[in-house]
Motif scaffolding. Structure first.
Motif, mmCIF file in Angstrom:
data_model
loop_
_atom_site.group_PDB
_atom_site.id
_atom_site.type_symbol
_atom_site.label_atom_id
_atom_site.label_comp_id
_atom_site.label_asym_id
_atom_site.label_seq_id
_atom_site.Cartn_x
_atom_site.Cartn_y
_atom_site.Cartn_z
ATOM 1 N N SER A 6 37.490 46.209 42.709
ATOM 2 C CA SER A 6 37.038 44.842 42.523
ATOM 3 C C SER A 6 37.879 43.953 43.411
ATOM 4 O O SER A 6 38.908 44.364 43.919
ATOM 5 C CB SER A 6 37.197 44.418 41.047
ATOM 6 N N ARG A 9 43.614 39.786 45.027
ATOM 7 C CA ARG A 9 44.156 38.530 45.490
ATOM 8 C C ARG A 9 45.033 38.785 46.706
ATOM 9 O O ARG A 9 46.249 38.641 46.675
ATOM 10 C CB ARG A 9 44.950 37.852 44.376
ATOM 11 N N HIS A 212 38.782 47.168 32.382
ATOM 12 C CA HIS A 212 38.545 47.553 33.782
ATOM 13 C C HIS A 212 38.380 49.060 33.903
ATOM 14 O O HIS A 212 37.500 49.544 34.623
ATOM 15 C CB HIS A 212 39.708 47.085 34.658
ATOM 16 N N HIS A 218 35.411 41.363 36.278
ATOM 17 C CA HIS A 218 35.856 40.051 35.815
ATOM 18 C C HIS A 218 34.670 39.163 35.436
ATOM 19 O O HIS A 218 33.587 39.264 36.005
ATOM 20 C CB HIS A 218 36.693 39.357 36.882
ATOM 21 N N ARG A 220 33.636 34.951 33.845
ATOM 22 C CA ARG A 220 34.066 33.550 33.836
ATOM 23 C C ARG A 220 33.785 32.917 32.475
ATOM 24 O O ARG A 220 33.039 33.463 31.651
ATOM 25 C CB ARG A 220 33.337 32.780 34.940
ATOM 26 N N GLN A 232 37.684 37.742 31.267
ATOM 27 C CA GLN A 232 38.128 36.596 32.055
ATOM 28 C C GLN A 232 39.623 36.740 32.316
ATOM 29 O O GLN A 232 40.368 37.282 31.491
ATOM 30 C CB GLN A 232 37.848 35.293 31.304
ATOM 31 N N GLN A 233 40.097 36.259 33.453
ATOM 32 C CA GLN A 233 41.525 36.348 33.796
ATOM 33 C C GLN A 233 42.301 35.269 33.044
ATOM 34 O O GLN A 233 42.815 34.312 33.617
ATOM 35 C CB GLN A 233 41.705 36.234 35.307
ATOM 36 N N THR A 260 35.079 35.484 39.430
ATOM 37 C CA THR A 260 36.480 35.115 39.285
ATOM 38 C C THR A 260 36.679 33.670 39.712
ATOM 39 O O THR A 260 35.765 33.031 40.253
ATOM 40 C CB THR A 260 37.376 36.020 40.142
ATOM 41 N N TYR A 261 37.875 33.173 39.494
ATOM 42 C CA TYR A 261 38.275 31.838 39.928
ATOM 43 C C TYR A 261 39.364 31.963 40.994
ATOM 44 O O TYR A 261 40.057 32.992 41.062
ATOM 45 C CB TYR A 261 38.813 31.023 38.756
#
Length: 274
Positions: A6, A9, A212, A218, A220, A232-233, A260-261
């Motif tokens: 996935s 970052r 996961h 992920h 929202r 959600q993270q 994701t954000y």
């Protein structure tokens, strides 16, 4: 927080032989189970981890939740040696898909017995509204030596970076292949502004990273004031949702829109892990 397959970052694998280290731990270093679990020690722990000694500063002592006599201490980066919890005596009954998992605590983490951490993980995974809700899935904690589908690691921030194989941040937890990695700094300190007690955050982070491994990506926030989906993270932000540790609500899978954000990962505190 991050998971292989996935979006990550930034950054890619760090190029270190994590698989070889873990295989050495499981295949050559497993001890005999004791009441508190067992010890798995690589034959040359730390010798194939360049730069690890430069980052291993003195241990940090933390009182979980800011109260109580128990104190957990850990260095910024441990040596990658593990205590493996004893397994449960029998597989759970039922006809759902059976997944076996191990629980391991890095030996440099002091003040948190492997049996205690394993009990919290197992209670979370089999709780009402947890991943086994509905009977389609069974999760069984096994000890060292036997086959396992995945391992839940409680790791120091530096070892978290080694095992996750993504951009080093020393802050988040992750899932990487069959490794579910919980950052001990988050386990004992949680995250600021979460809006719920530490016990809720701990259940969330276990369910999120194991989620996961079960194939979930992920998600929202579905709307302001609503519970955050467990995928959600939540470690980084709730985005108007409220803290929620359970993948099921009222017996039904609770989810939000996929995605994701662009949240910033907080930097580690100066001179301290995570």
């Amino acid at each position: 927080m991050a998971t292989k397959g996935s979006p990550r970052r930034g950054g890619g694998p760090r190029g270190r032989s994590v698989t070889a280290l873990l295989m050495a731990a499981w295949l050559t270093g497993c001890g005999t189970p004791s009441p508190a679990g067992s010890t798995a020690t690589p034959a040359q722990a730390g010798s194939d981890r360049p730069g690890r000694s430069d980052r291993s500063v003195g241990p940090v002592a933390v009182t979980p939740g800011g109260a109580g006599p128990a104190r957990v201490s850990y260095p910024v980066a441990g040596a990658g040696r593990w205590q493996v919890a004893a397994g449960e005596p029998a597989a759970p009954r039922g006809t759902g898909r059976l997944l076996r998992y191990r629980v391991a605590v890095e030996r440099d983490i002091r003040g948190l017995p492997v049996a205690e951490f394993a009990a919290e993980v197992s209670a979370t995974l089999t709780a009402p509204q947890g991943w086994t809700t509905g009977g389609r899935l069974r999760l069984w904690r096994v000890g060292p030596g036997g086959p396992a589908d995945f391992t839940v690691h409680l790791a120091t921030p530096g070892t978290r970076d080694e095992l996750c194989g993504d951009a080093a941040d020393g802050y988040t937890s992750c899932r990487n292949g069959d490794r579910v990695v919980i950052n001990v700094a988050r386990w004992v300190k949680g995250v600021p502004g979460y809006g719920a007690e530490l016990a809720v955050y701990r259940r969330y982070v276990v369910n999120h990273e194991v989620g996961h491994r079960l194939g979930h990506g992920h998600e929202r926030c579905p709307g302001p004031g609503r519970p955050a989906p467990v995928m959600q993270q939540q470690t980084l932000s709730l985005h108007g949702c409220t803290a929620n540790a359970s993948p099921y609500r009222d017996g039904r899978r609770y989810s939000g829109p996929p995605g994701t954000y662009a949240d910033r990962i907080p930097p580690p505190e100066p001179g301290r892990p995570g």
